[in-house]
Design an enzyme around this catalytic site. Sequence first.
Site, PDB file in Angstrom:
ATOM      1  N   GLU A   1       0.895  -1.165   0.000  1.00  0.00           N
ATOM      2  CA  GLU A   1       0.000   0.000   0.000  1.00  0.00           C
ATOM      3  C   GLU A   1       0.923   1.201   0.000  1.00  0.00           C
ATOM      4  OE1 GLU A   1      -3.228  -0.550   0.044  1.00  0.00           O
ATOM      5  OE2 GLU A   1      -2.866  -2.678   0.298  1.00  0.00           O
TER       6      GLU A   1
ATOM      7  N   CYS B   1      -2.813   8.232   3.625  1.00  0.00           N
ATOM      8  CA  CYS B   1      -2.546   7.754   2.273  1.00  0.00           C
ATOM      9  C   CYS B   1      -3.798   7.899   1.415  1.00  0.00           C
ATOM     10  CB  CYS B   1      -2.130   6.298   2.339  1.00  0.00           C
ATOM     11  SG  CYS B   1      -3.298   5.322   3.292  1.00  0.00           S
TER      12      CYS B   1
HETATM   13  P1  NAP Z   1       8.720   4.752   4.150  1.00  0.00           P
HETATM   14  O1  NAP Z   1       9.941   5.515   4.374  1.00  0.00           O
HETATM   15  O2  NAP Z   1       8.592   3.951   2.931  1.00  0.00           O
HETATM   16  O3  NAP Z   1       8.515   3.854   5.454  1.00  0.00           O
HETATM   17  C1  NAP Z   1       7.497   2.934   5.549  1.00  0.00           C
HETATM   18  C2  NAP Z   1       7.934   1.760   6.423  1.00  0.00           C
HETATM   19  O4  NAP Z   1       8.998   1.080   5.776  1.00  0.00           O
HETATM   20  C3  NAP Z   1       8.469   2.194   7.775  1.00  0.00           C
HETATM   21  O5  NAP Z   1       8.113   1.241   8.732  1.00  0.00           O
HETATM   22  C4  NAP Z   1       9.963   2.191   7.554  1.00  0.00           C
HETATM   23  O6  NAP Z   1      10.677   2.023   8.746  1.00  0.00           O
HETATM   24  C5  NAP Z   1      10.101   0.975   6.681  1.00  0.00           C
HETATM   25  N1  NAP Z   1      11.320   0.923   5.926  1.00  0.00           N
HETATM   26  C6  NAP Z   1      11.990   1.923   5.328  1.00  0.00           C
HETATM   27  N2  NAP Z   1      13.071   1.438   4.718  1.00  0.00           N
HETATM   28  C7  NAP Z   1      13.112   0.116   4.951  1.00  0.00           C
HETATM   29  C8  NAP Z   1      14.008  -0.932   4.610  1.00  0.00           C
HETATM   30  N3  NAP Z   1      15.082  -0.711   3.889  1.00  0.00           N
HETATM   31  N4  NAP Z   1      13.729  -2.175   5.041  1.00  0.00           N
HETATM   32  C9  NAP Z   1      12.646  -2.438   5.780  1.00  0.00           C
HETATM   33  N5  NAP Z   1      11.771  -1.474   6.138  1.00  0.00           N
HETATM   34  C10 NAP Z   1      12.007  -0.221   5.728  1.00  0.00           C
HETATM   35  O7  NAP Z   1       7.458   5.665   4.170  1.00  0.00           O
HETATM   36  P2  NAP Z   1       7.232   6.944   5.046  1.00  0.00           P
HETATM   37  O8  NAP Z   1       7.816   8.091   4.323  1.00  0.00           O
HETATM   38  O9  NAP Z   1       7.580   6.691   6.434  1.00  0.00           O
HETATM   39  O10 NAP Z   1       5.650   7.006   4.955  1.00  0.00           O
HETATM   40  C11 NAP Z   1       4.979   7.903   4.153  1.00  0.00           C
HETATM   41  C12 NAP Z   1       4.546   7.265   2.878  1.00  0.00           C
HETATM   42  O11 NAP Z   1       3.737   6.141   3.155  1.00  0.00           O
HETATM   43  C13 NAP Z   1       3.702   8.185   2.068  1.00  0.00           C
HETATM   44  O12 NAP Z   1       4.193   8.194   0.766  1.00  0.00           O
HETATM   45  C14 NAP Z   1       2.324   7.594   2.102  1.00  0.00           C
HETATM   46  O13 NAP Z   1       1.573   7.771   0.939  1.00  0.00           O
HETATM   47  C15 NAP Z   1       2.578   6.167   2.340  1.00  0.00           C
HETATM   48  N6  NAP Z   1       1.480   5.576   3.066  1.00  0.00           N
HETATM   49  C16 NAP Z   1       0.688   4.715   2.427  1.00  0.00           C
HETATM   50  C17 NAP Z   1      -0.378   4.155   3.089  1.00  0.00           C
HETATM   51  C18 NAP Z   1      -1.287   3.170   2.393  1.00  0.00           C
HETATM   52  O14 NAP Z   1      -2.109   2.528   3.054  1.00  0.00           O
HETATM   53  N7  NAP Z   1      -1.173   3.016   1.112  1.00  0.00           N
HETATM   54  C19 NAP Z   1      -0.625   4.470   4.410  1.00  0.00           C
HETATM   55  C20 NAP Z   1       0.213   5.371   5.033  1.00  0.00           C
HETATM   56  C21 NAP Z   1       1.277   5.904   4.348  1.00  0.00           C
HETATM   57  P3  NAP Z   1      11.443   3.264   9.418  1.00  0.00           P
HETATM   58  O15 NAP Z   1      10.387   4.219   9.837  1.00  0.00           O
HETATM   59  O16 NAP Z   1      12.132   2.636  10.566  1.00  0.00           O
HETATM   60  O17 NAP Z   1      12.342   3.813   8.384  1.00  0.00           O
END
Ligand code: NAP
Length: 682
Positions: free
Chosen positions: A255, A294
């Site tokens: 997602e 999101c």
């Molecule tokens: P992100 O950087 O992709 O992080 C999301 C998750 O992935 C976090 O738990 C993060 O952990 C983890 N993560 C990051 N790098 C990783 C790696 N190399 N290996 C394993 N896990 C890893 O996203 P964000 O910037 O925090 O969140 C915002 C984005 O999420 C927005 O673009 C939004 O649209 C999207 N979002 C989508 C939904 C949906 O349901 N579609 C819901 C909410 C948000 P850490 O925090 O420890 O880095």
Amino acid sequence: MKLGNLVQDQWVDGDGDGTLLTSAVSGKPLASITSSGLDFAAMLDHARRVGGSNLRRYTFHERGEMLKALAKFLMEHKAEFYQLSSETGATRNDSWIDIDGGISTLFVFSSKGRREMPNDRVYLDGQPESLSKNGTFVGQHIFTPKLGAAIHINAFNFPCWGMLEKLAPTLLAGVPAIVKPASSTAYLTELMVRRILDSGLLPEGALQLICGSVGDLFDHLDCQDTIAFTGSKATAEFLQQHPRVVGESVAFTAETDSLNASILGPDAVPGTPEFDLYVKEVTREMISKAGQKCTAIRRIIAPAATAGDLVEALAAALGKIRIGNPAIKDVDMGALASQGQRDEVRARVKDLAREADIVFGGDREFELVDADVAKGAFFMPTLLHCEKPLSASAVHSVEAFGPVSTVIPYENPEEAIELSRRGEGSLVGSIVTNDDSIARELILGTAAYHGRMLVINRHCASESTGHGSPLPHLVHGGPGRAGGGEEMGGIRGVLHYMQRTAIQGSPQTLSVIGNRWIKGAQQTESDVHPFRKTFEQLALGDTLVTAAREVTLDDIQHFADFTGDNFYAHTDEEAAAKNPFFDGRVAHGYLIVSFAAGLFVDPDFGPVLANYGVDDLRFAKPVNYGDTLGVRLTCKQKTLRAGTGYGEVRWDTEVTNQDDEVVAQYDVLTMVATDEHWASVS
Ligand code: NAP
């Protein structure tokens, strides 16, 4: 304080000092986070070996009961979740979506699991497939739980809901989970996991928690594991390409980002209820969770003729929003999750401003209620207006994950469809119109680009759950930019954690495997009428073959007079014969069903408590007067309703004529007393 990691049912601190997490509102330090030094391979092994085996011992109904008990337990601890939640920048309303919304997901999956799944450990997918001329070889699709772990990687915006919406279907499926929350708000997830553990309701190994990096976890994945990811598209793509994910074909659902659009219908001009509803909906979506959803509306697609009025109305509504300390009751919008997130939103607004004018908000100074702009992660709601959206690209591709949205004008419905599709795949789209034909045109034109769509008008607005609320009953996920994944959607969401297998064999073998009698499997007749047997005494395949009964013309006339169903096919010989299906007057379908009941029912007080319906009723052949009917009633499926004193019994029912041709076929649904209940009343 260091956040704990829940590893093999023990709370474990990671090595080193970790990363400091601070309050989004005051900037004060809250905890540090590290998962350094954890044995990730051992966690996976524990989930598979201990958690999976423990969960798979239970039936879907028992796991459903577990979810319900857990939901009730968490409800009792709501106050402390709410208190901590405000440190994430969430207002009370925002916390309600996250905390109550998350817990209600447990309730919904519990109830769906108990109503829509069998009280068993195997889930049948559809009806048996006939594969042979004589019916001795058939097929049946089944679902069984995957034997691995479900890795849940969650985003920062919903620390509770994000965990629970994945956990509910996973546990119902019988699969253990390893949860990795986003670091910035992991302190709230950790608190909830502590309470889940305190409840003692989950079996050992069912849940583990990683606060911090996942280390080398991915290097140990295998084909039985599942990854459910929520976050940015970039991270999803990176993880999906992990050699182990590719090599082991690990199921991966994502997602991700979404440039969700909401279209205002051409009919919804100023002065209509729909125009006002639209202003309310867009405003609510922009400020709820400070736009960190999101599913939030990022693109406001409005008729060009109305766009000016709309900008004015939205600016007026946004001007009334009180921003500040979310713990204060009157505050409408709190802070973003971190200062880093605020800086990120600021940068993305700059990208958007190259193609669109900022018509409200932006970097303007603003007043805060009980908060310090230098310490908290506050950002003003920001509205942009893009006059030439067909030649723009950033407004359709740059997601400012905060209270930011852009008004995009369109000239005609085709253009609205084209603009909506430019988002290249979204979690949700909405349409606000009171013109149902426009709603149909826009839905058919854009549905393929969306996981969920809603149409709002004056008739449903007051009960509508809103554009931005994913519901456990409906699918959440979307194509393209939204990640191409799917979660929830009722039982569909449970099946993501199970394997579908096509089973082939004899009807008898497949009946035993699936615990549902299949035509062609053994049928056992005995001297005891099956209605005289308790739930426990009944066995699949127990069959009653009834005596025969002739249907007379008097019967048909009597039934017509008695019920008032004087349809010509039953009452007018000449007219009936003109009908391509009949040679003359025929028996009513409901007369056949009624006579069948008269043939198979045992009238005396007995363990059968009630008939609560029939399923799949089909009339296969006309019944003429002079025909003779008989019934073959076979115990097809049993579902114990634990703790109620009864179980549901489904009976395969075949009504045949004098030539043994099936004239009607259906399942009769009854409730049958258990031994214990029957002993107490008989
Ligand atoms: P992100 O950087 O992709 O992080 C999301 C998750 O992935 C976090 O738990 C993060 O952990 C983890 N993560 C990051 N790098 C990783 C790696 N190399 N290996 C394993 N896990 C890893 O996203 P964000 O910037 O925090 O969140 C915002 C984005 O999420 C927005 O673009 C939004 O649209 C999207 N979002 C989508 C939904 C949906 O349901 N579609 C819901 C909410 C948000 P850490 O925090 O420890 O880095």
